[in-house]
Design a protein around this motif. Structure first.
Motif, PDB file in Angstrom:
ATOM      1  N   TYR A 186       0.885  -1.294  -0.084  1.00 55.60           N
ATOM      2  CA  TYR A 186       0.060   0.017  -0.044  1.00 55.60           C
ATOM      3  C   TYR A 186       0.882   1.255  -0.172  1.00 55.60           C
ATOM      4  O   TYR A 186       2.154   1.187   0.077  1.00 55.60           O
ATOM      5  N   LYS A 187       0.428   2.117  -0.415  1.00 58.06           N
ATOM      6  CA  LYS A 187       0.865   3.592  -0.290  1.00 58.06           C
ATOM      7  C   LYS A 187       0.784   4.583   1.076  1.00 58.06           C
ATOM      8  O   LYS A 187      -0.313   4.473   1.666  1.00 58.06           O
ATOM      9  N   LEU A 188       1.844   4.935   1.326  1.00 60.53           N
ATOM     10  CA  LEU A 188       1.583   6.033   2.532  1.00 60.53           C
ATOM     11  C   LEU A 188       1.752   7.571   1.791  1.00 60.53           C
ATOM     12  O   LEU A 188       2.479   7.748   0.896  1.00 60.53           O
ATOM     13  N   ILE A 189       0.898   8.373   2.184  1.00 63.47           N
ATOM     14  CA  ILE A 189       0.866   9.831   1.664  1.00 63.47           C
ATOM     15  C   ILE A 189       2.314  10.354   2.079  1.00 63.47           C
ATOM     16  O   ILE A 189       2.924  11.117   1.173  1.00 63.47           O
ATOM     17  N   GLN A 190       2.972  10.169   3.143  1.00 63.22           N
ATOM     18  CA  GLN A 190       4.156  10.694   3.276  1.00 63.22           C
ATOM     19  C   GLN A 190       5.117  10.389   2.263  1.00 63.22           C
ATOM     20  O   GLN A 190       6.125  11.181   2.338  1.00 63.22           O
ATOM     21  N   GLU A 191       5.010   9.414   1.529  1.00 60.43           N
ATOM     22  CA  GLU A 191       6.069   8.853   0.811  1.00 60.43           C
ATOM     23  C   GLU A 191       6.275  10.019  -0.184  1.00 60.43           C
ATOM     24  O   GLU A 191       7.467  10.137  -0.735  1.00 60.43           O
ATOM     25  N   GLN A 192       5.327  10.581  -0.593  1.00 57.68           N
ATOM     26  CA  GLN A 192       5.351  11.462  -1.879  1.00 57.68           C
ATOM     27  C   GLN A 192       5.830  12.671  -1.223  1.00 57.68           C
ATOM     28  O   GLN A 192       6.869  13.327  -1.915  1.00 57.68           O
ATOM     29  N   VAL A 193       5.910  13.253   0.046  1.00 64.40           N
ATOM     30  CA  VAL A 193       6.630  14.164   0.692  1.00 64.40           C
ATOM     31  C   VAL A 193       8.024  13.919   0.751  1.00 64.40           C
ATOM     32  O   VAL A 193       8.815  14.808   0.442  1.00 64.40           O
ATOM     33  N   MET A 194       8.598  12.676   0.998  1.00 61.04           N
ATOM     34  CA  MET A 194       9.919  12.317   1.486  1.00 61.04           C
ATOM     35  C   MET A 194      10.583  11.779   0.018  1.00 61.04           C
ATOM     36  O   MET A 194      11.541  12.505  -0.019  1.00 61.04           O
ATOM     37  N   TYR A 195       9.874  11.423  -0.851  1.00 62.17           N
ATOM     38  CA  TYR A 195      10.659  10.898  -2.211  1.00 62.17           C
ATOM     39  C   TYR A 195      10.191  11.297  -3.404  1.00 62.17           C
ATOM     40  O   TYR A 195      10.835  11.176  -4.416  1.00 62.17           O
ATOM     41  N   ALA A 196       9.082  12.127  -3.585  1.00 66.74           N
ATOM     42  CA  ALA A 196       8.831  12.409  -5.000  1.00 66.74           C
ATOM     43  C   ALA A 196       9.674  13.182  -5.464  1.00 66.74           C
ATOM     44  O   ALA A 196      10.367  14.186  -4.922  1.00 66.74           O
ATOM     45  N   PRO A 197       9.927  13.067  -6.873  1.00 64.89           N
ATOM     46  CA  PRO A 197      11.093  13.672  -7.758  1.00 64.89           C
ATOM     47  C   PRO A 197      10.672  15.182  -7.870  1.00 64.89           C
ATOM     48  O   PRO A 197      11.487  15.975  -7.919  1.00 64.89           O
ATOM     49  N   GLU A 198       9.421  15.395  -8.223  1.00 71.05           N
ATOM     50  CA  GLU A 198       8.811  16.556  -8.510  1.00 71.05           C
ATOM     51  C   GLU A 198       8.263  17.106  -7.282  1.00 71.05           C
ATOM     52  O   GLU A 198       7.123  16.265  -6.802  1.00 71.05           O
ATOM     53  N   GLU A 200       6.406  20.009  -7.040  1.00 65.74           N
ATOM     54  CA  GLU A 200       5.355  20.732  -7.351  1.00 65.74           C
ATOM     55  C   GLU A 200       4.007  20.114  -7.129  1.00 65.74           C
ATOM     56  O   GLU A 200       3.824  18.896  -7.500  1.00 65.74           O
ATOM     57  N   GLY A 201       3.108  20.506  -6.234  1.00 63.11           N
ATOM     58  CA  GLY A 201       1.836  19.964  -6.200  1.00 63.11           C
ATOM     59  C   GLY A 201       1.758  19.239  -4.540  1.00 63.11           C
ATOM     60  O   GLY A 201       0.932  19.012  -4.163  1.00 63.11           O
ATOM     61  N   VAL A 202       3.096  18.874  -4.371  1.00 62.84           N
ATOM     62  CA  VAL A 202       3.096  17.961  -3.311  1.00 62.84           C
ATOM     63  C   VAL A 202       3.024  18.538  -1.930  1.00 62.84           C
ATOM     64  O   VAL A 202       2.525  18.198  -1.142  1.00 62.84           O
TER      65      VAL A 202
END
Ligand code: GDP
Ligand code: MG
Length: 205
Positions: A186-198, A200-202
């Motif tokens: 499953y996905k954790l929302i915080q993964e976006q904050v920690m690892y998203a390459p872009e 913007e929007g995060v």
């Protein structure tokens, strides 16, 4: 799977041993992995059998030799005489103690996922012997024990937790303790904050 995805999806196997369950440390210990950002993908309580514990520690055929050598070196570094010069003899005694220790009450088995999960969890856990494990680690903060005390009483060092020592060890141990369907993707929302390459929007701008 790309190298990046492999690193991000790395998994490690973890046990909260019977002494930690009895001490009421399940929450304290679990909190440390949650707060660093690792993802819990499997968890269950169990009472292990001696056979399952022995198989766990001998999944790596080299474990007996490596653990024995590590113990002998530890004694010599402190200017002490090891109980035996034969690594396998030392580990046979350790394994006997481990079967008693690990089956003495309920344990909590977990799989944690995240970048460098194996190394990050070992860092938080600290060295094997509580006497010398760093302050700030689980084994350094919540318990007092030493090889000297444990060996004198013919028991395993009581160090609260187990964590896989390498990615290979983790793969074998996860298979040994969990069925594939017990592990949840499953996905954790915080993964976006920690690892998203872009970014913007995060961050909500
Ligand atoms: P770990 O990966 O840090 O848990 O350490 P090892 O894989 O080397 O050893 C497994 C477990 O055996 C440890 O967590 C201790 O509970 C116990 N143990 C290891 N070495 C010794 C030793 O020299 N003496 C005693 N009494 N117990 C030991
Ligand atoms: Mg180990």
């Amino acid at each position: 799977m790309s190298h990046e995805t492999q690193i991000k999806g790395e998994r490690t196997f973890f046990i909260i041993k019977p002494d930690a369950v009895q001490r009421g440390l399940v929450g304290e210990i679990t909190k440390r992995f949650e707060r660093i950002g690792l993802k819990l993908v499997a968890v269950k309580t169990a009472v292990a059998t001696p056979e399952h514990v022995e198989a766990h520690y001998t999944l790596d055929p080299e474990w007996k030799r490596i653990t024995g050598e590590k113990t002998i070196a530890g004694y010599k570094k402190k200017g002490m005489t090891p109980p035996s010069e034969d690594p396998l003899e030392i580990t046979d005694a350790v394994l006997k103690g481990l079967k008693v220790y690990m089956t003495s009450g309920p344990i909590v088995c977990m799989v944690w996922e995240g970048p460098h999960a194996v190394k990050i969890v070992r860092k938080i856990v600290g060295g094997t012997e509580p006497l010398t494990s760093d302050v700030g680690t689980i084994r350094g903060d919540y318990v007092i024990d030493s090889y000297q005390m444990a060996d004198a009483d013919n028991r395993a060092v009581r160090n609260l937790v187990h964590a896989s020592g390498s990615v290979k060890e983790a793969e074998n141990e996860i298979k040994h303790w969990f069925k594939p369907e017990e592990i949840i993707d499953y996905k954790l929302i915080q993964e976006q904050v920690m690892y998203a390459p872009e970014i913007e929007g995060v961050f909500g701008k």
